[in-house]
Scaffold this active site. Structure first.
Site, PDB file in Angstrom:
ATOM      1  CB  THR A 180      -0.811  -0.016   1.323  1.00 40.65           C
ATOM      2  OG1 THR A 180      -1.679  -1.142   1.315  1.00 40.65           O
ATOM      3  CG2 THR A 180      -1.601   1.255   1.557  1.00 40.65           C
ATOM      4  NE  ARG A 198      -9.153  -6.689   2.908  1.00 43.21           N
ATOM      5  CZ  ARG A 198      -8.033  -5.958   2.911  1.00 43.21           C
ATOM      6  NH1 ARG A 198      -7.750  -5.186   1.883  1.00 43.21           N
ATOM      7  NH2 ARG A 198      -7.211  -6.023   3.931  1.00 43.21           N
ATOM      8  CB  THR A 219       1.655  -0.329   4.471  1.00 44.15           C
ATOM      9  OG1 THR A 219       2.860  -0.528   5.209  1.00 44.15           O
ATOM     10  CG2 THR A 219       1.716   1.028   3.805  1.00 44.15           C
ATOM     11  N   GLY A 220       0.092  -2.831   5.477  1.00 44.25           N
ATOM     12  CA  GLY A 220       0.094  -4.138   6.126  1.00 44.25           C
ATOM     13  C   GLY A 220      -1.308  -4.707   6.176  1.00 44.25           C
ATOM     14  N   GLY A 222      -4.725  -4.904   6.745  1.00 47.39           N
ATOM     15  CA  GLY A 222      -5.687  -3.856   7.064  1.00 47.39           C
ATOM     16  C   GLY A 222      -6.697  -4.241   8.118  1.00 47.39           C
TER      17      GLY A 222
HETATM   18  N1  GLY Z   1      -3.355  -2.120   4.234  1.00 49.77           N
HETATM   19  C1  GLY Z   1      -3.980  -2.362   3.017  1.00 49.77           C
HETATM   20  C2  GLY Z   1      -5.028  -3.354   3.062  1.00 49.77           C
HETATM   21  O1  GLY Z   1      -5.091  -4.168   3.967  1.00 49.77           O
HETATM   22  O2  GLY Z   1      -5.820  -3.366   2.153  1.00 49.77           O
END
Ligand code: GLY
Length: 313
Positions: free
Chosen positions: A169, A197, A220-221, A223
């Site tokens: 991200t 989603r 980021t990571g 979510g």
């Molecule tokens: N951090 C981005 C997601 O999980 O979509």
């Protein structure tokens, strides 16, 4: 500290442009939007914009949000198909509508009415990755009640927790000449995600938050973890409560330890305090972030503070 741009490491392609905008007297919002757009347009980035890895059915669905720390104005879109720059649509949601978040068909309708152009977001490279893993595995008529569908989804979801395959991200934070902070987040989300989603990136407070009075944070990571723990807002709130930036990042990371989650995974945060000092954290070692102040010719890349799952820094 004067003007600054902070980004996740894949923001390299956009940070110089973001700083140019600030130096020319542009706003923090202009800077984070422009930086993010360059990452969205980077075909080599398989986690953001065009070239992003698709959902289970092979459709690229994009999420983005933008926020201004003066007045806490924000806009976001989720599950947008066919529009390459969701960050700019998010900004128009913020400026043109009495809403914060539009999803799916409504977001696409608004993008069309606002004059945004459409494009094919699935590149050949991303299509081949998807096809090699998923095409033919799922019947087109599958419903959530289909046991095989869920078995396959779980299998492929686990595969996608491998960062090499799932991607990331992009985060941008900036502080402008007037002292206003802005934050932007854009993503194609979790590779092979269930259609529809939405992750943390379009959720204000989860993946993105900024407030001129205290600072800003973006994630980021995985979510789902940032949504459940309200991670970006937590970092800013901990600073409001008097913690230093490093303490606030560590505390927000420690909050994640309460989550029961079979897909417990990566979490990375970039942040700024109200004076424009940058920092970042990760629950995995060897990750970096970038920043550039108006006094620097080029961005610097620095290690993130590591806060591992058992709380060791
Ligand atoms: N951090 C981005 C997601 O999980 O979509």
């Amino acid at each position: 500290m004067g003007m600054i741009v902070v980004a996740s490491a894949n923001g390299r392609v956009g940070i110089g442009r973001a700083m140019e905008i600030l130096r020319a007297g542009g706003s923090a919002l202009d800077a984070v939007e422009a930086g993010t757009r360059l990452v969205e347009d980077n075909l080599e980035d398989s986690s953001v914009g065009t070239g992003g890895l698709p959902n289970l059915l092979g459709d690229v669905e994009l999420d983005a949000s933008i926020m201004e720390g003066k007045g806490l104005r924000s806009g976001a879109v989720a599950g947008v198909k066919g529009y390459p720059n969701p960050i700019s649509i998010a900004r128009r949601v913020m400026t043109d509508l009495p809403h914060v978040l539009l999803v799916g068909a409504g977001a696409e309708r608004f993008a069309r009415e606002s004059g945004f152009h459409t494009a094919e977001l699935l590149t050949e490279a991303s299509r081949q990755v998807w096809e090699s893993r998923l095409a033919g595995v799922l019947p087109g008529w599958a419903t959530p009640a289909d046991v095989r569908y869920f078995d396959e989804m779980r299998k492929w979801s686990q595969l996608a927790t491998d960062p090499e395959k799932a991607g990331g991200t992009v985060n941008f934070l900036a502080k402008d000449r007037d002292g206003t902070i802005a934050s932007a987040v854009s993503t194609s989300g979790w590779a092979w995600k269930y259609p529809g989603r939405a992750g943390d990136s379009p959720i204000i407070g989860a993946g993105n938050y900024c407030d001129n009075r205290y600072g800003a944070a973006a994630c980021t990571g995985r979510g789902e973890m940032a949504i459940r723990a309200a991670t970006a807002r937590s970092v800013v709130l901990y600073m409001k409560l008097g913690m230093s930036l490093a303490e606030a990042l560590a505390e927000a990371m420690r909050d994640l330890e309460a989550l029961e989650d079979p897909f417990w995974g990566r979490m990375n945060i970039v942040a700024l305090d109200r004076d424009g000092n940058p920092a970042a954290a990760s629950n995995y070692p060897d990750t970096t972030y970038i920043y550039q102040t108006d006094g620097m010719d080029r961005y610097a890349e620095e290690p993130r503070l590591v806060v591992t799952r058992n709380g060791q820094g």
